[in-house]
Scaffold this motif. Structure first.
Motif, mmCIF file in Angstrom:
data_model
loop_
_atom_site.group_PDB
_atom_site.id
_atom_site.type_symbol
_atom_site.label_atom_id
_atom_site.label_comp_id
_atom_site.label_asym_id
_atom_site.label_seq_id
_atom_site.Cartn_x
_atom_site.Cartn_y
_atom_site.Cartn_z
ATOM 1 N N ARG A 156 6.636 -16.371 -18.892
ATOM 2 C CA ARG A 156 7.757 -15.859 -19.672
ATOM 3 C C ARG A 156 8.689 -14.919 -18.924
ATOM 4 N NH1 ARG A 156 3.247 -15.620 -22.732
ATOM 5 N NH2 ARG A 156 2.982 -13.420 -22.296
ATOM 6 N N HIS A 157 8.126 -14.121 -18.022
ATOM 7 C CA HIS A 157 8.944 -13.106 -17.376
ATOM 8 C C HIS A 157 8.332 -12.664 -16.047
ATOM 9 C CE1 HIS A 157 5.828 -10.614 -19.132
ATOM 10 N NE2 HIS A 157 6.274 -9.579 -18.439
ATOM 11 N N ALA A 158 9.077 -11.825 -15.352
ATOM 12 C CA ALA A 158 8.605 -11.228 -14.108
ATOM 13 C C ALA A 158 8.913 -9.738 -14.169
ATOM 14 C CB ALA A 158 9.300 -11.863 -12.908
ATOM 15 N N THR A 159 8.031 -8.944 -13.584
ATOM 16 C CA THR A 159 8.266 -7.509 -13.501
ATOM 17 C C THR A 159 7.925 -7.017 -12.106
ATOM 18 O OG1 THR A 159 6.039 -6.955 -14.287
ATOM 19 C CG2 THR A 159 7.789 -7.039 -15.946
ATOM 20 N N LYS B 292 0.851 -1.193 0.000
ATOM 21 C CA LYS B 292 0.000 0.000 0.000
ATOM 22 C C LYS B 292 0.890 1.248 0.000
ATOM 23 C CE LYS B 292 -3.964 -2.173 0.836
ATOM 24 N NZ LYS B 292 -4.324 -3.005 -0.256
ATOM 25 N N THR B 293 0.778 2.054 -1.070
ATOM 26 C CA THR B 293 1.564 3.286 -1.129
ATOM 27 C C THR B 293 0.896 4.417 -0.353
ATOM 28 O OG1 THR B 293 0.477 4.114 -3.121
ATOM 29 C CG2 THR B 293 2.437 2.711 -3.433
ATOM 30 N N GLY B 294 -0.414 4.286 -0.106
ATOM 31 C CA GLY B 294 -1.137 5.352 0.565
ATOM 32 C C GLY B 294 -1.501 6.488 -0.374
ATOM 33 N N LEU B 295 -1.213 6.309 -1.657
ATOM 34 C CA LEU B 295 -1.502 7.330 -2.658
ATOM 35 C C LEU B 295 -2.404 6.715 -3.726
ATOM 36 C CD1 LEU B 295 -0.692 10.280 -3.187
ATOM 37 C CD2 LEU B 295 1.262 9.420 -4.473
ATOM 38 N N LYS B 296 -3.580 7.287 -3.884
ATOM 39 C CA LYS B 296 -4.548 6.750 -4.837
ATOM 40 C C LYS B 296 -3.949 6.746 -6.246
ATOM 41 C CE LYS B 296 -9.436 7.026 -5.827
ATOM 42 N NZ LYS B 296 -10.678 7.703 -5.591
ATOM 43 N N HIS B 297 -4.159 5.647 -6.953
ATOM 44 C CA HIS B 297 -3.707 5.460 -8.330
ATOM 45 C C HIS B 297 -2.201 5.260 -8.471
ATOM 46 C CE1 HIS B 297 -7.759 6.417 -9.552
ATOM 47 N NE2 HIS B 297 -7.683 7.619 -9.019
ATOM 48 N N VAL B 298 -1.494 5.037 -7.360
ATOM 49 C CA VAL B 298 -0.056 4.734 -7.401
ATOM 50 C C VAL B 298 0.140 3.385 -6.718
ATOM 51 C CG1 VAL B 298 2.259 5.426 -6.660
ATOM 52 C CG2 VAL B 298 0.596 7.169 -7.365
ATOM 53 N N TYR B 299 0.644 2.423 -7.490
ATOM 54 C CA TYR B 299 0.785 1.055 -6.989
ATOM 55 C C TYR B 299 2.194 0.530 -7.221
ATOM 56 C CZ TYR B 299 -4.286 1.278 -7.141
ATOM 57 O OH TYR B 299 -5.594 1.651 -6.946
ATOM 58 N N PHE B 300 2.653 -0.292 -6.300
ATOM 59 C CA PHE B 300 3.859 -1.084 -6.518
ATOM 60 C C PHE B 300 3.356 -2.456 -6.946
ATOM 61 C CE2 PHE B 300 6.559 1.376 -3.172
ATOM 62 C CZ PHE B 300 6.501 2.504 -3.961
ATOM 63 N N ARG B 301 3.658 -2.842 -8.155
ATOM 64 C CA ARG B 301 3.135 -4.086 -8.720
ATOM 65 C C ARG B 301 4.240 -5.114 -8.896
ATOM 66 N NH1 ARG B 301 -2.304 -3.126 -8.572
ATOM 67 N NH2 ARG B 301 -3.039 -1.680 -10.140
ATOM 68 N N LEU B 302 3.935 -6.330 -8.483
ATOM 69 C CA LEU B 302 4.784 -7.485 -8.741
ATOM 70 C C LEU B 302 3.986 -8.395 -9.665
ATOM 71 C CD1 LEU B 302 5.062 -6.687 -5.482
ATOM 72 C CD2 LEU B 302 6.811 -8.415 -5.665
ATOM 73 N N HIS B 303 4.614 -8.860 -10.720
ATOM 74 C CA HIS B 303 3.922 -9.707 -11.679
ATOM 75 C C HIS B 303 4.881 -10.789 -12.170
ATOM 76 C CE1 HIS B 303 1.483 -10.967 -15.081
ATOM 77 N NE2 HIS B 303 2.595 -10.932 -15.794
ATOM 78 N N ALA B 304 4.346 -11.979 -12.338
ATOM 79 C CA ALA B 304 5.130 -13.069 -12.936
ATOM 80 C C ALA B 304 4.187 -13.944 -13.729
ATOM 81 C CB ALA B 304 5.837 -13.887 -11.853
ATOM 82 N N ASP B 305 4.684 -14.463 -14.829
ATOM 83 C CA ASP B 305 3.908 -15.399 -15.636
ATOM 84 C C ASP B 305 4.865 -16.453 -16.209
ATOM 85 O OD1 ASP B 305 5.134 -14.207 -17.909
ATOM 86 O OD2 ASP B 305 3.442 -12.867 -18.238
ATOM 87 N N SER C 233 14.498 -14.053 -5.485
ATOM 88 C CA SER C 233 15.728 -13.249 -5.461
ATOM 89 C C SER C 233 15.600 -11.985 -6.302
ATOM 90 C CB SER C 233 16.913 -14.078 -5.962
ATOM 91 O OG SER C 233 17.163 -15.137 -5.080
ATOM 92 N N PHE C 234 14.752 -12.005 -7.299
ATOM 93 C CA PHE C 234 14.497 -10.825 -8.109
ATOM 94 C C PHE C 234 13.577 -9.854 -7.370
ATOM 95 C CE2 PHE C 234 11.555 -8.844 -11.266
ATOM 96 C CZ PHE C 234 12.462 -8.007 -11.894
ATOM 97 N N PHE C 235 12.477 -10.368 -6.812
ATOM 98 C CA PHE C 235 11.487 -9.507 -6.174
ATOM 99 C C PHE C 235 11.948 -8.939 -4.827
ATOM 100 C CE2 PHE C 235 8.106 -11.987 -8.609
ATOM 101 C CZ PHE C 235 7.850 -10.956 -9.486
ATOM 102 N N LYS C 236 12.546 -9.764 -3.995
ATOM 103 C CA LYS C 236 12.830 -9.354 -2.609
ATOM 104 C C LYS C 236 13.640 -8.064 -2.499
ATOM 105 C CE LYS C 236 15.106 -10.619 1.658
ATOM 106 N NZ LYS C 236 16.040 -11.532 2.317
ATOM 107 N N PRO C 237 14.826 -7.977 -3.073
ATOM 108 C CA PRO C 237 15.591 -6.741 -2.859
ATOM 109 C C PRO C 237 14.934 -5.516 -3.490
ATOM 110 C CG PRO C 237 16.694 -8.134 -4.481
ATOM 111 C CD PRO C 237 15.545 -8.932 -3.915
ATOM 112 N N ARG C 238 14.206 -5.726 -4.562
ATOM 113 C CA ARG C 238 13.593 -4.588 -5.247
ATOM 114 C C ARG C 238 12.369 -4.059 -4.511
ATOM 115 N NH1 ARG C 238 16.210 -7.744 -8.747
ATOM 116 N NH2 ARG C 238 17.614 -6.650 -10.188
#
Length: 153
Positions: A54-57, A39-52, A129-134
């Motif tokens: 082929r890739h992760a972002t 939760k960023t506490g700011l409407k319309h601003v999100y920290f997103r983690l995604h994986a499928d 290992s990709f998601f945690k530090p970021r």
């Protein structure tokens, strides 16, 4: 090829595993954090983690429906770019105009890992290992960077 049920179960298993792995880690200010659903506490601003398959972002996604306001938020993030790069220790990709999975216009700032397959349990350590530090670096960045957005709240 996985069935819809298998895909849902693997996706849920990964995010549950990641959440349990991150649960004991406090946020930059010492508080408990829901790392998977930050939760960023700011409407319309999100920290997103995604994986499928082929890739992760991981990234910051700006979803304001008004294109002008979305651009204003994006420009404000450009102002705090040095803070972001200092916290993360790396340069991120900046997309002022993109489309999310739902087809809605967004702006985003992100990192990507390719190849990575959420549905292969052997890739899970690499994904974690990709998601945690970021996500931790985003939290550290946000603990100070969020104040640059006070006038946009």
């Amino acid at each position: 090829m996985y069935s819809k049920t298998e895909v849902a179960q693997l996706r849920q298993a990964f995010w549950t595993t990641f959440g349990q792995y991150m649960q004991p880690i406090p946020g930059a200010e010492g508080e408990r954090v829901n790392w998977v659903n930050y939760k960023t506490g700011l409407k319309h601003v999100y920290f997103r983690l995604h994986a499928d398959a082929r890739h992760a972002t991981i990234g910051i996604e700006l979803t304001h429906p008004d294109a002008g306001l979305r651009e204003l938020f994006f420009e404000q993030f450009r102002e705090v770019r040095p803070l972001l790069e200092e916290a993360t220790g790396e340069a991120w990709r900046w997309e002022p105009e993109a489309v999310n999975e739902s087809g809605q216009p967004v702006a985003r700032i992100y990192q990507e890992l390719r190849p990575a397959n959420l549905f292969n349990r052997d890739d899970w350590p690499q994904l974690i290992s990709f998601f945690k530090p970021r996500i931790m670096a985003l939290d550290a960045f946000w603990s100070t960077g969020q104040y640059a957005f006070d006038e946009l709240r």
